[in-house]
Scaffold this motif. Structure first.
Motif, PDB file in Angstrom:
ATOM      1  N   THR A 194       0.850  -1.191   0.000  1.00 24.77           N
ATOM      2  CA  THR A 194       0.000   0.000   0.000  1.00 24.77           C
ATOM      3  C   THR A 194       0.885   1.240   0.000  1.00 24.77           C
ATOM      4  OG1 THR A 194      -0.111   0.062   2.408  1.00 24.77           O
ATOM      5  CG2 THR A 194      -1.852  -1.149   1.263  1.00 24.77           C
ATOM      6  N   VAL A 195       0.453   2.223  -0.741  1.00 24.88           N
ATOM      7  CA  VAL A 195       1.205   3.467  -0.835  1.00 24.88           C
ATOM      8  C   VAL A 195       0.356   4.573  -0.220  1.00 24.88           C
ATOM      9  CG1 VAL A 195       2.287   5.113  -2.398  1.00 24.88           C
ATOM     10  CG2 VAL A 195       2.311   2.675  -2.947  1.00 24.88           C
ATOM     11  N   SER A 196       0.931   5.259   0.756  1.00 29.35           N
ATOM     12  CA  SER A 196       0.188   6.344   1.400  1.00 29.35           C
ATOM     13  C   SER A 196       0.514   7.662   0.704  1.00 29.35           C
ATOM     14  CB  SER A 196       0.541   6.422   2.881  1.00 29.35           C
ATOM     15  OG  SER A 196       1.915   6.644   3.038  1.00 29.35           O
ATOM     16  N   LEU A 197      -0.384   8.608   0.845  1.00 30.70           N
ATOM     17  CA  LEU A 197      -0.194   9.919   0.230  1.00 30.70           C
ATOM     18  C   LEU A 197       1.013  10.633   0.819  1.00 30.70           C
ATOM     19  CD1 LEU A 197      -1.336  11.949  -1.782  1.00 30.70           C
ATOM     20  CD2 LEU A 197      -2.771  12.847   0.045  1.00 30.70           C
ATOM     21  N   VAL A 198       1.134  10.600   2.138  1.00 31.50           N
ATOM     22  CA  VAL A 198       2.291  11.172   2.827  1.00 31.50           C
ATOM     23  C   VAL A 198       2.956  10.041   3.604  1.00 31.50           C
ATOM     24  CG1 VAL A 198       3.062  12.860   4.519  1.00 31.50           C
ATOM     25  CG2 VAL A 198       1.119  13.386   3.052  1.00 31.50           C
ATOM     26  N   PRO A 199       4.191   9.694   3.262  1.00 27.69           N
ATOM     27  CA  PRO A 199       4.861   8.603   3.971  1.00 27.69           C
ATOM     28  C   PRO A 199       5.063   8.934   5.446  1.00 27.69           C
ATOM     29  CG  PRO A 199       5.985   9.084   1.921  1.00 27.69           C
ATOM     30  CD  PRO A 199       4.977  10.168   2.120  1.00 27.69           C
ATOM     31  N   PRO A 200       5.008   7.926   6.300  1.00 26.81           N
ATOM     32  CA  PRO A 200       5.163   8.162   7.741  1.00 26.81           C
ATOM     33  C   PRO A 200       6.508   8.794   8.103  1.00 26.81           C
ATOM     34  CG  PRO A 200       4.330   5.959   7.344  1.00 26.81           C
ATOM     35  CD  PRO A 200       4.672   6.537   6.018  1.00 26.81           C
ATOM     36  N   PHE A 201       7.538   8.540   7.322  1.00 23.30           N
ATOM     37  CA  PHE A 201       8.847   9.127   7.600  1.00 23.30           C
ATOM     38  C   PHE A 201       8.777  10.650   7.585  1.00 23.30           C
ATOM     39  CE2 PHE A 201      12.690  11.018   5.808  1.00 23.30           C
ATOM     40  CZ  PHE A 201      13.593  10.697   6.810  1.00 23.30           C
ATOM     41  N   TYR A 202       8.031  11.209   6.645  1.00 23.93           N
ATOM     42  CA  TYR A 202       7.931  12.669   6.558  1.00 23.93           C
ATOM     43  C   TYR A 202       7.108  13.251   7.710  1.00 23.93           C
ATOM     44  CZ  TYR A 202       9.933  12.078   1.958  1.00 23.93           C
ATOM     45  OH  TYR A 202      10.766  11.748   0.931  1.00 23.93           O
ATOM     46  N   ILE A 203       6.138  12.505   8.186  1.00 22.05           N
ATOM     47  CA  ILE A 203       5.357  12.960   9.332  1.00 22.05           C
ATOM     48  C   ILE A 203       6.250  12.984  10.575  1.00 22.05           C
ATOM     49  CG2 ILE A 203       3.394  12.428  10.822  1.00 22.05           C
ATOM     50  CD1 ILE A 203       2.065  11.161   8.358  1.00 22.05           C
ATOM     51  N   GLN A 204       7.060  11.947  10.743  1.00 26.13           N
ATOM     52  CA  GLN A 204       7.988  11.908  11.863  1.00 26.13           C
ATOM     53  C   GLN A 204       9.017  13.028  11.760  1.00 26.13           C
ATOM     54  OE1 GLN A 204       9.588   7.978  11.555  1.00 26.13           O
ATOM     55  NE2 GLN A 204       8.096   7.118  12.967  1.00 26.13           N
ATOM     56  N   PHE A 205       9.516  13.278  10.574  1.00 26.73           N
ATOM     57  CA  PHE A 205      10.507  14.333  10.369  1.00 26.73           C
ATOM     58  C   PHE A 205       9.913  15.692  10.721  1.00 26.73           C
ATOM     59  CE2 PHE A 205      12.809  17.357   7.631  1.00 26.73           C
ATOM     60  CZ  PHE A 205      14.093  17.136   8.111  1.00 26.73           C
TER      61      PHE A 205
END
Length: 70
Positions: A31-42
């Motif tokens: 599954t591909v999310s619109l905003v990857p979790p890595f960027y949310i954490q960053f």
């Protein structure tokens, strides 16, 4: 901003980071999310550092001025 608002901002950034961490753990392969979790954490970490620097500036009274500004 006051100390109270800065601490609220710190808490909000920690919650954003925790949300990204939770999303990363719940991520399913394929599954591909619109905003990857890595960027949310960053975003949460960067916001935390900004608010922490502001809290230090408020509590110590020291303020940073650019060296090339007259």
């Amino acid at each position: 901003m006051s100390v109270k608002e800065t601490i609220i901002g710190l808490a909000a950034c920690v919650l954003v980071w925790a949300f990204g961490f939770w999303r990363e753990k719940k991520h399913e392969l394929g599954t591909v999310s619109l905003v990857p979790p890595f960027y949310i954490q960053f975003l949460g970490i960067v916001g935390f550092f900004v608010f922490a620097a502001h809290l230090i500036a408020i509590t110590t009274g020291l303020d940073w001025t650019p060296p090339f500004r007259r």
